[in-house]
Scaffold this motif. Structure first.
Motif, PDB file in Angstrom:
ATOM      1  N   TYR A   1       9.132  54.158  20.284  1.00 23.10           N
ATOM      2  CA  TYR A   1      10.147  53.336  19.624  1.00 23.10           C
ATOM      3  C   TYR A   1      11.417  53.274  20.458  1.00 23.10           C
ATOM      4  N   HIS A   2      12.055  52.120  20.433  1.00 21.92           N
ATOM      5  CA  HIS A   2      13.397  51.946  20.977  1.00 21.92           C
ATOM      6  C   HIS A   2      14.336  51.931  19.779  1.00 21.92           C
ATOM      7  N   ILE A   3      15.184  52.954  19.694  1.00 14.91           N
ATOM      8  CA  ILE A   3      16.113  53.111  18.570  1.00 14.91           C
ATOM      9  C   ILE A   3      17.510  52.822  19.093  1.00 14.91           C
ATOM     10  N   TYR A   4      18.242  51.983  18.377  1.00 13.97           N
ATOM     11  CA  TYR A   4      19.587  51.656  18.837  1.00 13.97           C
ATOM     12  C   TYR A   4      20.463  51.207  17.670  1.00 13.97           C
ATOM     13  N   ASN A   5      21.754  51.391  17.879  1.00 15.59           N
ATOM     14  CA  ASN A   5      22.764  50.934  16.924  1.00 15.59           C
ATOM     15  C   ASN A   5      24.067  50.780  17.688  1.00 15.59           C
ATOM     16  N   ARG A   6      25.017  50.070  17.077  1.00  9.16           N
ATOM     17  CA  ARG A   6      26.307  49.857  17.730  1.00  9.16           C
ATOM     18  C   ARG A   6      27.423  49.977  16.703  1.00  9.16           C
ATOM     19  N   GLY A   7      28.643  50.004  17.212  1.00  5.33           N
ATOM     20  CA  GLY A   7      29.807  50.083  16.352  1.00  5.33           C
ATOM     21  C   GLY A   7      29.991  48.804  15.554  1.00  5.33           C
TER      22      GLY A   7
ATOM     23  N   MET B   1      14.836  56.178  23.413  1.00  5.63           N
ATOM     24  CA  MET B   1      13.419  55.853  23.444  1.00  5.63           C
ATOM     25  C   MET B   1      12.696  57.134  23.082  1.00  5.63           C
ATOM     26  N   VAL B   2      11.876  57.066  22.046  1.00  5.43           N
ATOM     27  CA  VAL B   2      11.189  58.262  21.566  1.00  5.43           C
ATOM     28  C   VAL B   2       9.696  58.006  21.412  1.00  5.43           C
ATOM     29  N   LEU B   3       8.944  59.072  21.531  1.00  6.27           N
ATOM     30  CA  LEU B   3       7.518  59.074  21.228  1.00  6.27           C
ATOM     31  C   LEU B   3       7.350  59.907  19.972  1.00  6.27           C
ATOM     32  N   THR B   4       6.824  59.297  18.931  1.00  3.87           N
ATOM     33  CA  THR B   4       6.656  59.995  17.662  1.00  3.87           C
ATOM     34  C   THR B   4       5.378  60.826  17.666  1.00  3.87           C
ATOM     35  N   ASN B   5       5.309  61.734  16.715  1.00  3.68           N
ATOM     36  CA  ASN B   5       4.121  62.555  16.513  1.00  3.68           C
ATOM     37  C   ASN B   5       3.886  62.678  15.007  1.00  3.68           C
ATOM     38  N   GLU B   6       2.971  63.511  14.607  1.00  7.53           N
ATOM     39  CA  GLU B   6       2.680  63.673  13.169  1.00  7.53           C
ATOM     40  C   GLU B   6       3.925  64.142  12.406  1.00  7.53           C
ATOM     41  N   ASN B   7       4.712  64.998  13.025  1.00  2.00           N
ATOM     42  CA  ASN B   7       5.929  65.508  12.388  1.00  2.00           C
ATOM     43  C   ASN B   7       6.939  64.385  12.140  1.00  2.00           C
TER      44      ASN B   7
ATOM     45  N   ALA C   1      14.909  50.217  14.985  1.00  2.00           N
ATOM     46  CA  ALA C   1      13.843  51.018  15.582  1.00  2.00           C
ATOM     47  C   ALA C   1      12.684  50.071  15.865  1.00  2.00           C
ATOM     48  N   LYS C   2      12.609  49.607  17.097  1.00  3.78           N
ATOM     49  CA  LYS C   2      11.567  48.647  17.490  1.00  3.78           C
ATOM     50  C   LYS C   2      10.390  49.402  18.074  1.00  3.78           C
ATOM     51  N   GLU C   3       9.223  49.179  17.483  1.00  4.79           N
ATOM     52  CA  GLU C   3       8.023  49.791  18.033  1.00  4.79           C
ATOM     53  C   GLU C   3       7.664  49.068  19.325  1.00  4.79           C
ATOM     54  N   LEU C   4       7.547  49.830  20.404  1.00  4.24           N
ATOM     55  CA  LEU C   4       7.219  49.250  21.703  1.00  4.24           C
ATOM     56  C   LEU C   4       5.732  49.287  21.979  1.00  4.24           C
ATOM     57  N   ALA C   5       5.092  50.412  21.648  1.00  2.00           N
ATOM     58  CA  ALA C   5       3.678  50.550  21.993  1.00  2.00           C
ATOM     59  C   ALA C   5       3.047  51.704  21.249  1.00  2.00           C
TER      60      ALA C   5
ATOM     61  N   ILE D   1      -2.164  52.008  24.544  1.00  2.46           N
ATOM     62  CA  ILE D   1      -2.166  50.683  25.175  1.00  2.46           C
ATOM     63  C   ILE D   1      -1.297  50.622  26.418  1.00  2.46           C
ATOM     64  N   ASP D   2      -1.329  49.464  27.072  1.00  2.00           N
ATOM     65  CA  ASP D   2      -0.556  49.222  28.292  1.00  2.00           C
ATOM     66  C   ASP D   2       0.938  49.399  28.025  1.00  2.00           C
ATOM     67  N   PHE D   3       1.659  49.891  29.003  1.00  2.00           N
ATOM     68  CA  PHE D   3       3.057  50.231  28.791  1.00  2.00           C
ATOM     69  C   PHE D   3       4.037  49.350  29.553  1.00  2.00           C
ATOM     70  N   GLU D   4       3.647  48.152  29.902  1.00  2.00           N
ATOM     71  CA  GLU D   4       4.554  47.276  30.642  1.00  2.00           C
ATOM     72  C   GLU D   4       5.855  47.035  29.880  1.00  2.00           C
ATOM     73  N   ILE D   5       5.758  46.728  28.592  1.00  2.00           N
ATOM     74  CA  ILE D   5       6.970  46.486  27.800  1.00  2.00           C
ATOM     75  C   ILE D   5       7.798  47.765  27.659  1.00  2.00           C
ATOM     76  N   THR D   6       7.118  48.904  27.579  1.00  2.00           N
ATOM     77  CA  THR D   6       7.818  50.180  27.470  1.00  2.00           C
ATOM     78  C   THR D   6       8.544  50.503  28.771  1.00  2.00           C
ATOM     79  N   GLN D   7       7.923  50.235  29.888  1.00  2.00           N
ATOM     80  CA  GLN D   7       8.579  50.450  31.177  1.00  2.00           C
ATOM     81  C   GLN D   7       9.799  49.545  31.324  1.00  2.00           C
ATOM     82  N   THR D   8       9.677  48.323  30.873  1.00  2.00           N
ATOM     83  CA  THR D   8      10.807  47.387  30.918  1.00  2.00           C
ATOM     84  C   THR D   8      11.960  47.906  30.070  1.00  2.00           C
ATOM     85  N   CYS D   9      11.665  48.393  28.882  1.00  2.00           N
ATOM     86  CA  CYS D   9      12.703  48.946  28.006  1.00  2.00           C
ATOM     87  C   CYS D   9      13.319  50.200  28.607  1.00  2.00           C
ATOM     88  N   PHE D  10      12.499  51.060  29.183  1.00  2.00           N
ATOM     89  CA  PHE D  10      12.970  52.279  29.842  1.00  2.00           C
ATOM     90  C   PHE D  10      13.995  51.920  30.918  1.00  2.00           C
ATOM     91  N   ASN D  11      13.671  50.915  31.728  1.00  2.00           N
ATOM     92  CA  ASN D  11      14.593  50.463  32.777  1.00  2.00           C
ATOM     93  C   ASN D  11      15.839  49.824  32.178  1.00  2.00           C
TER      94      ASN D  11
END
Length: 181
Positions: A9-15, A58-64, A111-115, A119-129
């Motif tokens: 997930y890409h999590i973000y917020n602003r003022g 950018m986070v990777l979720t788990n069962e917790n 909180a936008k789910e990226l992948a 699956i392929d991580f092209e969109i995740t790599q783009t977000c990471f950058n």
């Protein structure tokens, strides 16, 4: 926000009104400590960047991450509640520091789910950058690595940060350390 396990997930917020949310170096560090204390126990942090008027995670979720807890009469997601607590307590400290009242952040954290993990991580790599390039694009620095409040310095070896799970991120995103920059 609802989080499913094994998702990035890409999590973000602003003022509010795009106003500043960080007023000093200590404010940035305080927010990072809150992320470490409240969010890191519930997921893997892959990247972050704190900007003067917004933040990215950018986070990777788990069962917790997807566990449900009861807050008053409401059933809430553990990770979502952690984010809410961080923003609420940080707002209180900034309001006290700045002699202000009211909301600091916009009402809804995104909180936008990226992948999914399979699956392929092209969109995740783009977000990471994108997350790491934010200070450079905003003309806050001449070089990406000059921004202190981003995980970029950790990934290029200029700082020994422990907030992000760098090993996992490099594996998931197939990051070539020699060609990373």
């Amino acid at each position: 926000m609802q989080f499913e396990p094994n998702r990035i997930y890409h999590i973000y917020n602003r003022g509010n009104n795009r106003q500043k949310i960080f007023f000093s170096r200590e404010n940035y560090l305080h927010f990072l400590r809150k992320i470490r204390d409240k969010i890191k126990p519930h997921c893997e942090i892959l990247a972050y960047c704190l900007m003067p008027n917004h933040f990215h995670l950018m986070v990777l979720t788990n069962e917790n991450s997807a566990k449900k807890i009861l807050v008053g009469q409401d059933e809430r997601n553990v990770l979502s509640e952690a984010i809410r607590l961080i923003l609420s307590s940080y707002t209180q400290s900034i309001n006290k520091q700045e002699g202000r009242t009211g909301s600091l952040f916009t009402q809804n954290t995104n909180a936008k789910e990226l992948a999914a993990i399979e699956i392929d991580f092209e969109i995740t790599q783009t977000c990471f950058n994108y997350i790491h390039q934010n200070p450079y694009v905003a003309l806050l620095v001449d070089k990406i690595e000059d921004w202190e409040f981003s995980s970029f310095k950790d990934y290029i070896g200029l700082r020994n940060g422990t907030l992000c799970n760098q090993k996992l991120t490099k594996e998931i995103l197939n990051i070539d350390e020699k060609a990373f920059y």
